[in-house]
Scaffold this active site. Structure first.
Site, PDB file in Angstrom:
ATOM      1  N   GLU A 185      -4.237   6.775   8.360  1.00 43.55           N
ATOM      2  CA  GLU A 185      -5.162   7.520   7.488  1.00 43.55           C
ATOM      3  C   GLU A 185      -6.317   8.015   8.336  1.00 43.55           C
ATOM      4  O   GLU A 185      -6.762   7.311   9.247  1.00 43.55           O
ATOM      5  CB  GLU A 185      -5.749   6.593   6.404  1.00 43.55           C
ATOM      6  CG  GLU A 185      -4.897   6.474   5.169  1.00 43.55           C
ATOM      7  CD  GLU A 185      -5.566   5.617   4.085  1.00 43.55           C
ATOM      8  OE1 GLU A 185      -6.739   5.238   4.229  1.00 43.55           O
ATOM      9  OE2 GLU A 185      -4.873   5.329   3.094  1.00 43.55           O
TER      10      GLU A 185
ATOM     11  N   ARG B 239      -5.303  -7.897 -10.707  1.00 44.14           N
ATOM     12  CA  ARG B 239      -5.842  -9.157 -11.244  1.00 44.14           C
ATOM     13  C   ARG B 239      -7.197  -8.884 -11.893  1.00 44.14           C
ATOM     14  O   ARG B 239      -7.757  -7.805 -11.762  1.00 44.14           O
ATOM     15  CB  ARG B 239      -6.048 -10.140 -10.093  1.00 44.14           C
ATOM     16  CG  ARG B 239      -7.012  -9.560  -9.050  1.00 44.14           C
ATOM     17  CD  ARG B 239      -7.468 -10.530  -8.000  1.00 44.14           C
ATOM     18  NE  ARG B 239      -8.567  -9.973  -7.235  1.00 44.14           N
ATOM     19  CZ  ARG B 239      -8.443  -9.201  -6.155  1.00 44.14           C
ATOM     20  NH1 ARG B 239      -7.232  -8.872  -5.728  1.00 44.14           N
ATOM     21  NH2 ARG B 239      -9.493  -8.733  -5.536  1.00 44.14           N
TER      22      ARG B 239
ATOM     23  N   HIS C  23     -15.750  -7.463   4.726  1.00 44.47           N
ATOM     24  CA  HIS C  23     -14.848  -7.256   3.593  1.00 44.47           C
ATOM     25  C   HIS C  23     -15.057  -8.249   2.458  1.00 44.47           C
ATOM     26  O   HIS C  23     -14.213  -8.375   1.577  1.00 44.47           O
ATOM     27  CB  HIS C  23     -13.383  -7.229   4.045  1.00 44.47           C
ATOM     28  CG  HIS C  23     -13.139  -6.195   5.109  1.00 44.47           C
ATOM     29  ND1 HIS C  23     -13.280  -4.856   4.877  1.00 44.47           N
ATOM     30  CD2 HIS C  23     -12.814  -6.315   6.410  1.00 44.47           C
ATOM     31  CE1 HIS C  23     -13.041  -4.184   5.995  1.00 44.47           C
ATOM     32  NE2 HIS C  23     -12.767  -5.053   6.946  1.00 44.47           N
TER      33      HIS C  23
ATOM     34  N   LYS D 216       0.835  -1.226   0.000  1.00 48.09           N
ATOM     35  CA  LYS D 216       0.000   0.000   0.000  1.00 48.09           C
ATOM     36  C   LYS D 216       0.859   1.262   0.000  1.00 48.09           C
ATOM     37  O   LYS D 216       0.516   2.242  -0.651  1.00 48.09           O
ATOM     38  CB  LYS D 216      -0.931   0.050   1.201  1.00 48.09           C
ATOM     39  CG  LYS D 216      -1.737  -1.205   1.448  1.00 48.09           C
ATOM     40  CD  LYS D 216      -2.918  -1.341   0.537  1.00 48.09           C
ATOM     41  CE  LYS D 216      -3.341  -2.799   0.420  1.00 48.09           C
ATOM     42  NZ  LYS D 216      -2.355  -3.741  -0.164  1.00 48.09           N
TER      43      LYS D 216
HETATM   44  C1  MV4 Z   1     -10.845   2.868   4.974  1.00 52.40           C
HETATM   45  C2  MV4 Z   1     -12.111   3.111   5.532  1.00 52.40           C
HETATM   46  C3  MV4 Z   1     -12.344   4.358   6.055  1.00 52.40           C
HETATM   47  N1  MV4 Z   1     -11.380   5.293   6.041  1.00 52.40           N
HETATM   48  N2  MV4 Z   1      -9.913   3.835   4.981  1.00 52.40           N
HETATM   49  C4  MV4 Z   1     -11.456  -1.801   4.204  1.00 52.40           C
HETATM   50  C5  MV4 Z   1     -10.714  -2.716   3.290  1.00 52.40           C
HETATM   51  C6  MV4 Z   1      -9.591  -1.944   2.718  1.00 52.40           C
HETATM   52  N3  MV4 Z   1      -9.543  -2.126   1.291  1.00 52.40           N
HETATM   53  C7  MV4 Z   1      -9.851  -0.544   3.094  1.00 52.40           C
HETATM   54  N4  MV4 Z   1     -10.989  -0.498   3.946  1.00 52.40           N
HETATM   55  C8  MV4 Z   1     -11.416   0.679   4.471  1.00 52.40           C
HETATM   56  N5  MV4 Z   1     -10.518   1.689   4.466  1.00 52.40           N
HETATM   57  C9  MV4 Z   1     -10.180   5.007   5.509  1.00 52.40           C
HETATM   58  N6  MV4 Z   1      -9.243   5.938   5.541  1.00 52.40           N
HETATM   59  C10 MV4 Z   1     -13.053   2.100   5.525  1.00 52.40           C
HETATM   60  C11 MV4 Z   1     -12.711   0.870   4.999  1.00 52.40           C
HETATM   61  C12 MV4 Z   1     -13.751  -0.110   5.035  1.00 52.40           C
HETATM   62  C13 MV4 Z   1     -14.355  -0.563   3.869  1.00 52.40           C
HETATM   63  C14 MV4 Z   1     -13.932  -0.135   2.623  1.00 52.40           C
HETATM   64  C15 MV4 Z   1     -14.529  -0.582   1.483  1.00 52.40           C
HETATM   65  C16 MV4 Z   1     -15.593  -1.466   1.579  1.00 52.40           C
HETATM   66  C17 MV4 Z   1     -16.030  -1.926   2.780  1.00 52.40           C
HETATM   67  C18 MV4 Z   1     -15.419  -1.481   3.952  1.00 52.40           C
HETATM   68  C19 MV4 Z   1     -15.862  -1.945   5.185  1.00 52.40           C
HETATM   69  C20 MV4 Z   1     -15.239  -1.514   6.327  1.00 52.40           C
HETATM   70  C21 MV4 Z   1     -14.185  -0.593   6.261  1.00 52.40           C
END
Ligand code: MV4
Length: 495
Positions: free
Chosen positions: A199, A291, A234, A115
């Site tokens: 973040e 992918r 997720h 990341k």
């Molecule tokens: C976040 C977020 C809120 N704020 N980053 C979850 C998986 C990973 N790909 C990143 N994720 C998140 N990052 C910040 N700065 C909330 C999530 C997140 C989320 C993101 C996409 C789809 C579903 C989610 C469920 C919980 C938290």
């Protein structure tokens, strides 16, 4: 390219082989002992058993798979999704063996697999990102000063993580130390890398991702977005394209940012750039998936492209045959993941035999699956039975079509997420388009599903075993069903 080995199983192996076949390319399946009778094994021109069921003794054995490929004169390997698909070491080993890896370069996979290096690359193109640390947190002192500057709540994320692994929510400055330690030790044991960063926490975000396609001649296009906010732990549950909240201007902005992210790592092939979109419609780059994704069919339906064929063409060195301005969105597509899980029991995997398995048919319906009636769902892999995809002229028609298709789907022997998906599709928060990644948490309780599906009720009725389920609804359905049967019988008698 004359012969492709698919280093994967199930629906995606079959889906890749179908495109290869249309292109006149021979296919090789590699399979584990649990998949001996699987459809993808029968579909392939050649098939080789590579080991026992557990993936670390079969589908994850890169060297063994490359050995098979060399022996059978394979000239391309498609990794599908999961397993070895984002393993830069595997991609490099394939290349070293003189075989084409159908995917991006190992270097691009390395940059995007981490990341922090992904964010550093994207930053050069001014792609918007969530405020937080500028790269790696060196020590606690830095973490505390970044936390103060960022504000609360915030997230500590593992650089090597993904899909929510190694992510900690921190609400107060007093908790930074403990949470940072926890995040680092979690990351160390899960990924062998304890790099973490901070973040700001975006609350109630939407997850919107952009499909991109790049060739080896510097051409990159975006194939619009997929809305993937309906997730549980997720795991995506429902995906659609286009998103009901993007304006053409925002779509163009996000699309162009996604193209920049691809350019930042010299990307080639099909890739996905993930964004969070907040309640003011600001968007932030999260990560890039290097992918073909599970949910790629919704993009195929609205763009008219076959993404696997595009991947193969790019891997053969061809130029993209279209420019950005040639692409347009046609109608609306939705995908639901049909999983062998029990939504009434905390979505626990429910493996077993597909005693009845009849897929929906008709206008605008596509089913990507790898099972037939009578087959067992192996316990060793993920519980995806099928992906049910529909296409309609607009969102409303797509939703109606999906509900009709779910109603036609007949599965007995295992619990599935189908009824749960119906619940979501009928919910006002979904139909209105006003939902975020908290949808399931906010609106779903297991009691909201019928305690028994229509099919179960019909079977119960057929066997006259009302007592198997005392639920009033089922008894009512049973009575309706019996009534219908009786009048049918009477009619038959009269005739
Ligand atoms: C976040 C977020 C809120 N704020 N980053 C979850 C998986 C990973 N790909 C990143 N994720 C998140 N990052 C910040 N700065 C909330 C999530 C997140 C989320 C993101 C996409 C789809 C579903 C989610 C469920 C919980 C938290």
């Amino acid at each position: 390219m004359k012969k492709i080995l698919v280093a994967n199983r199930g629906e995606i192996a079959l889906r890749v082989m179908r495109s290869a076949k249309e292109m006149g390319i021979k296919t090789v399946a590699v399979f584990s002992e649990a998949d001996r009778n699987a459809l993808f094994v029968r579909y392939a021109d050649e098939a080789v058993c590579i080991g026992p069921p557990p993936s670390n003794q079969s589908y994850l054995l890169g060297d063994k798979i490359i050995e098979v490929a060399k022996k059978l004169g394979v000239d391309g390997i498609h990794p599908g999704y999961g397993f070895l698909s984002e393993n830069a070491g595997f991609a490099a080993a394939v290349k070293k063996a003189g075989i084409t890896f159908i995917g991006p370069s190992p270097e691009a996979m390395d940059v995007m697999g981490d990341k922090l290096s992904a964010k550093a690359a994207a930053k050069k193109f001014n792609v918007p990102m969530v405020p937080g640390s500028e790269g790696l947190l060196k020590d606690l002192k830095e973490a505390i000063s970044v936390a103060k500057a960022t504000g609360f709540p915030l997230l500590i994320k593992a650089s090597a993580g993904g899909g929510g692994k190694g992510m900690r929510l921190v609400e107060r400055i007093e908790d930074v130390e403990e949470q940072m330690k926890m995040a680092m030790s979690e990351a160390k044991s899960a990924f062998g890398d304890d790099s973490v960063f901070i973040e700001k926490f975006v609350s109630g975000p939407r997850h919107i991702e952009i499909q991109i396609m790049a060739d080896n001649h510097g051409n990159v296009v975006y194939l619009f977005e997929r809305e993937c906010s309906i997730q549980r732990r997720h795991q995506k549950v429902i995906e659609e394209a286009p998103s009901s909240v993007l304006t053409p201007e925002l779509r163009k902005q996000m699309g162009e940012c996604a193209v920049d992210v691809a350019k930042a790592c010299n990307y080639s092939g099909a890739g996905t750039v993930e964004f969070l979109v907040d309640d003011t419609m600001k968007f932030y780059f999260l990560e890039m998936n290097t992918r073909l994704q599970v949910e790629h069919p919704v993009t195929e339906m609205i763009s008219g492209l076959d993404l696997v064929k595009e991947q193969i063409r790019v891997a053969r060195g061809e130029k993209l045959s279209y420019k950005q301005e040639d692409l347009k969105i046609n109608g609306h597509a939705i995908e639901v993941r049909v999983c062998a899980e029990d939504p009434k029991n905390n979505f626990l995997p429910d493996i077993g035999k597909l005693v009845t398995y009849r897929t929906p048919k008709g206008t605008g319906v596509r089913v990507d699956d790898g099972f037939e009636e009578g087959m067992d769902i192996p316990i060793f892999y993920d519980p995806l039975i099928a992906k049910l995809i529909v296409h309609g002229k607009d969102r409303e028609e797509a939703i109606e079509r999906m509900l009709r298709a779910i109603d036609e789907y007949q599965i007995t022997g295992v619990s599935t997420t189908l009824q749960f998906c119906s619940f979501v599709l009928k919910h006002k928060a979904f139909t209105s388009g006003k939902f975020d990644t908290n949808f399931i948490k906010n609106y779903f309780k297991p009691e909201m599903l019928d305690t028994s599906t229509k099919q179960e009720a019909e079977i119960a009725a057929l066997f006259g075993s009302i007592f198997v389920n005392k639920d009033a609804k089922v008894v009512k359905q049973h009575n309706n069903f019996e009534e219908a049967q009786r009048s049918k019988w009477k009619t038959n008698r009269i005739q």
